[in-house]
Design a protein around this motif. Structure first.
Motif, PDB file in Angstrom:
ATOM      1  N   ARG A 116      20.275 -67.845  -3.049  1.00 38.44           N
ATOM      2  CA  ARG A 116      19.647 -66.581  -3.444  1.00 38.44           C
ATOM      3  C   ARG A 116      20.102 -66.121  -4.827  1.00 38.44           C
ATOM      4  NH1 ARG A 116      17.973 -62.652  -5.152  1.00 38.44           N
ATOM      5  NH2 ARG A 116      16.822 -60.957  -4.178  1.00 38.44           N
ATOM      6  N   LEU A 117      21.132 -66.797  -5.383  1.00 35.12           N
ATOM      7  CA  LEU A 117      21.494 -66.513  -6.771  1.00 35.12           C
ATOM      8  C   LEU A 117      20.799 -67.485  -7.714  1.00 35.12           C
ATOM      9  CD1 LEU A 117      25.310 -65.744  -6.266  1.00 35.12           C
ATOM     10  CD2 LEU A 117      23.494 -64.096  -6.783  1.00 35.12           C
ATOM     11  N   GLY A 118      19.964 -68.378  -7.167  1.00 44.24           N
ATOM     12  CA  GLY A 118      19.152 -69.251  -8.001  1.00 44.24           C
ATOM     13  C   GLY A 118      19.735 -70.626  -8.259  1.00 44.24           C
ATOM     14  N   HIS A 119      20.886 -70.934  -7.682  1.00 42.61           N
ATOM     15  CA  HIS A 119      21.455 -72.262  -7.895  1.00 42.61           C
ATOM     16  C   HIS A 119      20.708 -73.294  -7.070  1.00 42.61           C
ATOM     17  CE1 HIS A 119      25.035 -69.527  -8.645  1.00 42.61           C
ATOM     18  NE2 HIS A 119      24.643 -69.966  -9.824  1.00 42.61           N
ATOM     19  N   ARG A 120      20.355 -74.389  -7.723  1.00 40.57           N
ATOM     20  CA  ARG A 120      19.525 -75.397  -7.090  1.00 40.57           C
ATOM     21  C   ARG A 120      20.282 -76.720  -7.038  1.00 40.57           C
ATOM     22  NH1 ARG A 120      13.773 -76.529  -6.833  1.00 40.57           N
ATOM     23  NH2 ARG A 120      13.463 -74.338  -7.379  1.00 40.57           N
ATOM     24  N   SER A 121      20.179 -77.406  -5.917  1.00 41.00           N
ATOM     25  CA  SER A 121      20.810 -78.716  -5.807  1.00 41.00           C
ATOM     26  C   SER A 121      20.070 -79.529  -4.759  1.00 41.00           C
ATOM     27  CB  SER A 121      22.291 -78.572  -5.408  1.00 41.00           C
ATOM     28  OG  SER A 121      22.383 -77.872  -4.186  1.00 41.00           O
ATOM     29  N   VAL A 122      20.248 -80.852  -4.837  1.00 39.84           N
ATOM     30  CA  VAL A 122      19.692 -81.699  -3.775  1.00 39.84           C
ATOM     31  C   VAL A 122      20.851 -82.102  -2.878  1.00 39.84           C
ATOM     32  CG1 VAL A 122      18.509 -83.862  -3.232  1.00 39.84           C
ATOM     33  CG2 VAL A 122      17.815 -82.497  -5.219  1.00 39.84           C
ATOM     34  N   TRP A 169      11.026 -64.690   1.364  1.00 42.89           N
ATOM     35  CA  TRP A 169      12.414 -64.853   1.813  1.00 42.89           C
ATOM     36  C   TRP A 169      13.426 -64.462   0.748  1.00 42.89           C
ATOM     37  CZ3 TRP A 169      12.302 -64.349   6.600  1.00 42.89           C
ATOM     38  CH2 TRP A 169      11.274 -64.914   7.369  1.00 42.89           C
ATOM     39  N   GLU A 170      12.960 -64.431  -0.487  1.00 42.74           N
ATOM     40  CA  GLU A 170      13.812 -63.915  -1.555  1.00 42.74           C
ATOM     41  C   GLU A 170      13.981 -62.404  -1.400  1.00 42.74           C
ATOM     42  OE1 GLU A 170      12.305 -64.165  -5.698  1.00 42.74           O
ATOM     43  OE2 GLU A 170      14.173 -65.279  -6.014  1.00 42.74           O
ATOM     44  N   ILE A 171      12.893 -61.675  -1.211  1.00 40.40           N
ATOM     45  CA  ILE A 171      12.973 -60.228  -0.969  1.00 40.40           C
ATOM     46  C   ILE A 171      13.815 -59.950   0.267  1.00 40.40           C
ATOM     47  CG2 ILE A 171      11.629 -58.267  -0.114  1.00 40.40           C
ATOM     48  CD1 ILE A 171       9.477 -58.875  -2.055  1.00 40.40           C
ATOM     49  N   ALA A 172      13.669 -60.808   1.277  1.00 41.54           N
ATOM     50  CA  ALA A 172      14.379 -60.596   2.546  1.00 41.54           C
ATOM     51  C   ALA A 172      15.855 -60.932   2.431  1.00 41.54           C
ATOM     52  CB  ALA A 172      13.722 -61.424   3.650  1.00 41.54           C
ATOM     53  N   GLY A 173      16.254 -61.561   1.313  1.00 44.85           N
ATOM     54  CA  GLY A 173      17.677 -61.755   1.056  1.00 44.85           C
ATOM     55  C   GLY A 173      18.310 -62.962   1.711  1.00 44.85           C
ATOM     56  N   VAL A 174      17.504 -63.944   2.114  1.00 43.71           N
ATOM     57  CA  VAL A 174      18.050 -65.132   2.787  1.00 43.71           C
ATOM     58  C   VAL A 174      18.953 -65.912   1.821  1.00 43.71           C
ATOM     59  CG1 VAL A 174      17.445 -67.350   3.822  1.00 43.71           C
ATOM     60  CG2 VAL A 174      16.092 -65.299   4.338  1.00 43.71           C
ATOM     61  N   PRO A 175      20.188 -66.206   2.232  1.00 46.93           N
ATOM     62  CA  PRO A 175      21.144 -66.854   1.317  1.00 46.93           C
ATOM     63  C   PRO A 175      20.684 -68.216   0.805  1.00 46.93           C
ATOM     64  CG  PRO A 175      22.292 -66.016   3.260  1.00 46.93           C
ATOM     65  CD  PRO A 175      20.824 -65.822   3.503  1.00 46.93           C
ATOM     66  N   LEU A 176      20.075 -69.010   1.682  1.00 49.97           N
ATOM     67  CA  LEU A 176      19.796 -70.389   1.287  1.00 49.97           C
ATOM     68  C   LEU A 176      18.414 -70.835   1.750  1.00 49.97           C
ATOM     69  CD1 LEU A 176      21.119 -72.841  -0.090  1.00 49.97           C
ATOM     70  CD2 LEU A 176      21.857 -73.594   2.184  1.00 49.97           C
ATOM     71  N   LEU A 234      26.655 -72.735   1.755  1.00 47.18           N
ATOM     72  CA  LEU A 234      26.698 -71.328   2.172  1.00 47.18           C
ATOM     73  C   LEU A 234      28.048 -70.701   1.830  1.00 47.18           C
ATOM     74  CD1 LEU A 234      24.894 -71.431   5.650  1.00 47.18           C
ATOM     75  CD2 LEU A 234      24.127 -70.203   3.598  1.00 47.18           C
ATOM     76  N   GLU A 235      29.112 -71.432   2.068  1.00 47.12           N
ATOM     77  CA  GLU A 235      30.440 -70.886   1.777  1.00 47.12           C
ATOM     78  C   GLU A 235      30.602 -70.700   0.262  1.00 47.12           C
ATOM     79  OE1 GLU A 235      32.565 -69.318   3.352  1.00 47.12           O
ATOM     80  OE2 GLU A 235      34.097 -69.240   1.773  1.00 47.12           O
ATOM     81  N   GLY A 236      30.083 -71.648  -0.506  1.00 46.25           N
ATOM     82  CA  GLY A 236      30.106 -71.498  -1.963  1.00 46.25           C
ATOM     83  C   GLY A 236      29.297 -70.292  -2.405  1.00 46.25           C
ATOM     84  N   PHE A 237      28.188 -70.068  -1.738  1.00 42.86           N
ATOM     85  CA  PHE A 237      27.346 -68.918  -2.059  1.00 42.86           C
ATOM     86  C   PHE A 237      28.094 -67.618  -1.793  1.00 42.86           C
ATOM     87  CE2 PHE A 237      24.349 -65.679  -0.481  1.00 42.86           C
ATOM     88  CZ  PHE A 237      23.639 -65.458  -1.641  1.00 42.86           C
ATOM     89  N   ARG A 238      28.780 -67.552  -0.647  1.00 39.81           N
ATOM     90  CA  ARG A 238      29.554 -66.342  -0.334  1.00 39.81           C
ATOM     91  C   ARG A 238      30.597 -66.089  -1.425  1.00 39.81           C
ATOM     92  NH1 ARG A 238      34.215 -64.019   1.371  1.00 39.81           N
ATOM     93  NH2 ARG A 238      35.201 -65.998   0.862  1.00 39.81           N
ATOM     94  N   GLY A 239      31.265 -67.154  -1.850  1.00 39.81           N
ATOM     95  CA  GLY A 239      32.278 -67.002  -2.890  1.00 39.81           C
ATOM     96  C   GLY A 239      31.665 -66.499  -4.190  1.00 39.81           C
TER      97      GLY A 239
END
Lengths: 474, 474
Positions: free
Chosen positions: B361-367, B335-342, B381-386
Motif C-alpha cells: 500500500r506504500l507502492g513498493h512492487r516486487s515479484v 482496495w487501495e482506498i480500503a487500505g489493504v496492505p498487500l 507484510l512484516e516489512g510493510f509494517r516496519g
C-alpha cells in the motif's frame, strides 16, 4: 463445600447448584437476571463464540454489529413483531436530564435495527444473498423466574439475518443453517431435535420457525436455538427491494438463525453429573489442568508441570497449571466440579520420566508420554469428546417415548412422540393433556425406531397424520 | 467515486471522507452517533480486539463481563464520579409498560457495575491482585458533534479494572499497562505520547490519570487511551476491603486502563493518505487481496488465485480473492482506498510460474515466489509494517515544537512543548493562550531533543519547572 444434589432428583435444583459450584457466573449483581460472567465462565463463553463463528463463517456469513438502541418509530413498523415483544422490552426514555423525543428500545433482537439499513444496502440482485450475523447482548424485561444461561434479562446472543432473492433460496439458507448447527452441536457433543413449530408457536413475524430442542429429563425440553423463514413479512414493511436480472422489482425473502448462551446451559444440562459440570473440550474454559504433586520430588514436578503447560499452550490448548498450596485431593475435587475434561497428574516419577498420569472427567486413567506427549494429550481429549457424545446420545435415545392415547400424556416422564393430524384443535388437546406444548414436526429423523404414525392422538383421523413431539418445555 | 480531499487541507474533512470511502462504518442508522459496523469495518475491529486481548492477557489479566445496566443506587455511590457523568448517560426507566422502581443507567464505564461485586470477591490478601478486563460497548449521551470511531454514542470499549494491595502495587500495575499499550501501539505502528494529565483534567474519581495522545496534524491531538490510579477513592465507598497477612483490614488500591474503537480512528488518522485508508497488517480487515488478471490466460490466473488464497488462509492470514467482474484497475483502486496492505496480482505469466506480483500500500512492487511464496508474503507484510512505522515515526517527530513564550502559542501549527512550573494558574494561562489544553507531563522521553526546561512559560519562575505538552485536542 456441600455436596451437590443428585441430578435424578430434579433437574433445576441440580442445575443451579452445578452452575454455582463450578463458578461459571455470579448471580449477586444488583439487577435480577443480569449476571456477571466470571473469568472462568467467560472462557467458556469465548470458546462457544469461537465455535459459532467458525461454523457460520464456513457457510459464507459475514460479521457485523448494529447498535443496541432502536428508535421506537422503527421498532413499530412490523405489527406482529412488536406485538410479540411489547411487554418484554426495556425503554430508554432519558439522555442526561433530557427526555428523548423518540424513546429507544434496548434491542430484544435486531430485525428492526438491521432492516432499515438493509433497505439501503440492497439495490440489485448482485447484492444478494446478504448473509450477515452478529454476536451481541440482547435484553428482555423478563418477569418469569430467571435462571443462569437459560432465562436471563441480558442475553449473550447470536443472530444471523439473511436476505435472499426468493423463497427457494431462503429455504436453502434454512437448510444451510441446519447444517451449521449440526456441526456446532457435534463440537459440543449435544444431541438435539430440529422441529418445525406449530403455527401458533412461531416467532412473531415468521412464516415458519424451526426450533432446536434438547430433552433435559422427565418430559422436559429446552429450546436452544431457532431458525426462521420470514418470506416477505419484514421486507415489505421495511421496503427491502431489489432489481431483478430482468429489470423488475422484488422484495427479498429473509431468514434468521438465533442462538444464545443457552447453549452453555445446554452443555451443563446434558453432560453434567452428580459430581459437577463436565465440559467437552471445544468449550471447556480449561481443557487441561496440570496438578504437580511434590512429595519427595522437590521442585521437579512443579517445574515439569510448568514446562508441559507451556508446551501444550503452544499447541493452542487452554491449560491451567494448579500451583496453589492446596492438597492434590482438594485440587482434583475442585477441577472435577468445574468440569475440566482432562487432568494431568505430575508426581516425582512422572517428572523424572517425562510422562503424565492422565485422568479424564469420565474417570478414565492412563499414563501418557514421554514420546509425543502433546499429541497424546490431543488424542486423549478427542477420545474424551467421543465418549462424552456416545454417553449423551445414549441418554438422548432413552429420552423419547411413543404415546398412542391422550391419557398417557398426563403421566409422561419422557418426551412424547405421537401422531398428529396437523389440526390446531388437536394440537391444543395434546397441549392440555400433557400440560405443556406440542413442539412440532421433526425436520430430521428421530432417534427412536418409528413405523407408520397411525391415527391422530387427538381426533383419531388417519388422514395426513405425522409423528410430532410434545413435552413440558422448561 | 469522487476524489478524496487532501489530508493536508484539513484533517477532519479528509478523515470523514476516508472512513466513508473505505466503507468501515455506516452512519445512516436512525440514532445519530450510533453507527453500524459494516462487514469490512467489523473485521478491523475484531483484529484490534485480538491485539488488545493478546497483550493484556500476557500481563496476567482475565476476561470478564459485567451487565450493561447499572442501578441508579449503585451508580451514585462515588460522588465525584457521578458528577462527571450525570449529563452524559442514558437512563432506562421502563420495562414493558412498567415504570422501574430503580432507574437503570446504560453503562458509560463500569466502575459502579463492577465494584459492588469486587466487594464480594475480595476477602483476603490471597485474592489480590485482581486483574480483570472486559471488551464491551458503553454508552454516552453525547451532545457534541459525533465522528465515526472518534466520538460516538455507543462506544466499543476496552476496560481493565484491577485491585491491588497498596499504592506501590497499583503504581506497578500502571507501569505494566503502559508496557502493554506500548506493545499494542507497536502492532498498530502508531507512535504516541503518555502524559500525566493535570489535576483539573483527570478522570472523575481518579487520584491521577495518564493519557495516551497522538498528534493528528496542526496543533491537534487525539486522546486514544487512559490509565488511572484510583488509590482508595472507589474502594472506600464500595467497601472493597481485604484482610492483610497480619490479620488487619485494608482498602484495596485500584487502577483502570481504558481503550476504545478510537484506536481504529487513530490507525486511519495516522496512516491514511490522500488515496485512502492504510492498514497495518495487525488490524487490516484483509491483509492480502489477490487480483487475478485473466487476459489470454483463460481460467489459469483465477484458479491459481483461489489456490493461493487458500494456502495463505491456512497460514492464518486474512485474504480476499477479488473475482468480481470489474476491470483490474477498478479493483486496484477499490482496495487501495480500503487500505489493504498487500495486493497480489496474478496474470497468466504469474499463474504459469507460480509467482505473484506484490504491490504494497506504500507502492513498493516486487515479484515473489515461486519458492516459499507464503513465507515471502508474510515477510513482505512484516516489512510493510516496519516501513509504515518508520513513516509514522518520522511524521510524529515533526509534530512537536518547543514554545518559549505564551504569545507563540496562539499561532501553533504543532503540538507545543513548553516549560511549566506545575501551578494551576499558569496551566490555565497556557490553555487560554493556545485555546486548547495543557495535556500534562510526559511519562516517557519525548521524540524531540530537549535540554533543560528553563523558566515557566506562564510565571517565568525557574523553580521545579518541567517540560509539558499543550495542544488543541480534537
Amino acid at each position: 463445600m456441600a455436596d451437590l444434589p443428585a441430578k435424578a432428583n430434579g433437574f433445576i435444583d441440580w442445575y443451579l447448584a452445578v452452575v454455582e459450584a463450578a463458578n461459571l457466573t455470579d448471580k449477586r449483581y444488583g439487577v435480577k437476571g443480569m449476571n456477571v460472567w466470571t473469568p472462568y465462565g467467560f472462557l467458556a463463553r469465548r470458546a462457544l463464540d469461537a465455535v459459532m463463528v467458525r461454523e457460520i463463517e464456513a457457510t459464507g456469513s459475514h460479521p457485523v454489529e448494529f447498535p443496541a438502541l432502536i428508535p421506537q418509530t422503527e421498532f413499530q413498523k412490523e405489527a406482529e413483531h412488536i406485538k410479540g415483544f411489547t411487554t418484554q422490552v426495556y425503554w430508554v426514555t432519558r439522555g442526561g436530564a433530557t427526555e428523548l423525543d423518540v424513546p429507544l428500545v434496548l434491542r430484544p433482537t435486531s430485525e428492526t435495527a438491521m432492516y432499515p439499513i438493509f433497505h439501503l444496502w440492497i439495490r440489485s440482485h448482485r447484492d444478494l444473498p446478504l448473509n450477515v450475523y452478529q454476536i451481541v447482548n440482547t435484553f428482555r424485561y423478563e418477569t418469569k423466574t430467571t435462571r443462569p444461561f437459560l432465562r436471563v434479562r441480558e442475553i449473550h446472543f447470536f443472530e444471523e439475518h439473511t436476505c435472499q432473492s426468493g423463497d427457494d433460496q431462503a429455504t436453502a439458507r434454512v437448510a444451510s443453517n441446519l447444517g451449521a448447527f449440526r456441526r456446532m452441536a457435534e463440537a459440543l457433543a449435544v444431541p438435539y431435535v430440529a422441529l418445525r413449530r406449530p403455527d401458533w408457536d412461531k416467532f412473531p413475524g415468521a412464516f415458519y420457525s424451526i426450533a432446536l430442542d434438547i430433552p433435559v429429563g422427565e418430559a422436559r425440553t429446552l429450546q436452544i436455538g431457532t431458525i426462521h423463514h420470514y418470506r416477505e413479512n419484514f421486507s415489505r414493511p421495511y421496503e427491502i427491494e431489489y432489481e431483478t436480472p430482468d429489470g423488475g422489482k422484488a422484495f427479498v425473502h429473509q431468514t434468521t438463525f438465533g442462538l444464545s448462551e443457552r447453549l452453555l446451559g445446554a452443555v451443563v444440562a446434558v453432560h453434567g453429573d452428580d459430581r459437577g459440570a463436565v465440559f467437552p473440550p471445544s468449550v471447556a474454559p480449561y481443557q487441561v489442568v496440570i496438578v504437580p504433586i511434590s512429595g519427595k520430588g522437590g521442585n521437579l514436578p512443579a517445574q515439569f508441570a510448568e514446562r508441559l503447560g507451556k508446551r501444550l499452550r503452544d499447541r493452542g490448548l487452554r491449560v491451567h497449571v494448579d500451583t496453589s498450596e492446596d492438597r492434590p485431593g482438594a485440587k482434583y475435587y475442585r477441577w472435577e466440579i468445574a468440569g475440566v475434561p482432562l487432568r494431568l497428574e505430575i508426581g516425582p516419577r512422572e517428572a523424572e520420566a517425562g510422562t503424565a498420569t492422565a485422568v479424564d472427567r469420565l474417570g478414565h486413567r492412563s499414563v501418557i508420554g514421554p514420546a509425543d506427549l502433546e499429541t497424546e494429550v490431543e488424542r486423549t481429549l478427542e477420545g474424551f469428546r467421543g465418549a462424552l457424545f456416545e454417553k449423551a446420545l445414549s441418554a438422548f435415545r432413552g429420552a423419547f417415548e411413543v404415546a398412542t392415547h391422550l391419557d398417557q400424556l398426563r403421566d409422561s416422564t419422557k418426551v412424547r412422540v405421537l401422531a398428529w393430524c396437523g389440526q390446531e384443535a388437536c394440537g391444543h388437546q395434546i397441549e392440555k393433556a400433557i400440560d405443556g406444548a406440542l413442539l412440532g414436526l421433526p425436520e430430521e429423523e428421530l432417534p427412536i425406531p418409528l413405523g407408520d404414525p397411525g391415527p391422530c392422538i387427538g381426533c383419531s383421523s388417519t388422514a395426513g397424520t405425522r409423528w410430532a413431539l410434545a413435552s413440558r418445555p422448561l
